[in-house]
Design an enzyme around this catalytic site. Structure first.
Site, PDB file in Angstrom:
ATOM      1  CB  SER A   1     -58.152  28.072  25.425  1.00 23.09           C
ATOM      2  OG  SER A   1     -57.106  29.014  25.549  1.00 23.09           O
TER       3      SER A   1
ATOM      4  N   GLY B   1     -52.073  25.974  19.020  1.00 23.20           N
ATOM      5  CA  GLY B   1     -51.691  25.518  20.358  1.00 23.20           C
ATOM      6  C   GLY B   1     -52.472  26.218  21.455  1.00 23.20           C
ATOM      7  CB  CYS B   2     -53.259  29.765  22.046  1.00 21.18           C
ATOM      8  SG  CYS B   2     -51.527  30.300  22.101  1.00 21.18           S
ATOM      9  CB  THR B   3     -57.321  27.070  19.692  1.00 13.65           C
ATOM     10  OG1 THR B   3     -57.274  28.391  19.137  1.00 13.65           O
ATOM     11  CG2 THR B   3     -58.736  26.530  19.612  1.00 13.65           C
TER      12      THR B   3
ATOM     13  CE  LYS C   1     -51.825  37.312  17.009  1.00 11.66           C
ATOM     14  NZ  LYS C   1     -52.565  38.323  17.717  1.00 11.66           N
TER      15      LYS C   1
END
Length: 153
Positions: free
Chosen positions: A49, A44-46, A39
């Site tokens: 990325s 974690g995704c931030t 998401k």
């Protein structure tokens, strides 16, 4: 089931945050790091990325590009990319066609509940469209270093 090294990479044709449609063939002749994440704008995704963002000069020097994929809509990807100054496309796969093709749509569990979701995973596709490496169930910390090492081989 996730494809393994040596398998032909699954083709795709998906919109990025700007609405431009990208396909695997757009990356022919270059290595492609394609990472699947749950998401936009979550911790974690931030981090994942931003780790790729911070290494893009090195990635490109090694003849590769990076693409992120989640089920989030184009508008969400656009906002996420601008907020964190991401220099690579984020592809929107709301129907989960590519996500499922790469085996990233799996049963997950959290606090005793089971549900279907995107399992963080990464694939390195070579210049001919063949999967060179696969990282299932990625742990964010140190992951980009593993990818950089594989790109250097």
């Amino acid at each position: 089931m996730m494809p393994e090294a040596g398998a032909k990479a699954h083709d795709f044709s998906l919109p990025d945050g700007s609405g431009k449609t990208l396909s695997l063939k757009d990356f022919r002749g270059k290595k492609l790091v394609i990472y699947f994440y749950p998401k936009d704008d979550t911790s974690g995704c931030t981090q994942e990325s931003c780790d790729f963002r911070d290494n893009m000069a090195r990635v490109r020097k090694l003849g590769a590009e990076v693409v992120g994929v989640s089920a989030d809509p184009v508008k969400s990807h656009a906002k996420f990319a601008v907020k964190y100054d991401l220099p690579f496309p984020l592809l929107s796969d709301p129907d989960k066609v590519l996500i499922k093709a790469y085996g990233a749509w799996q049963k997950k569990s959290f606090m005793g509940k089971t549900y279907m979701g995107i399992v963080r995973s990464t694939f390195l596709i070579d210049e001919r469209g063949v999967i060179a490496r696969a990282w299932p169930k990625v742990k964010v910390s140190g992951h980009v270093d593993e990818v950089m090492e594989a790109l250097s081989e």
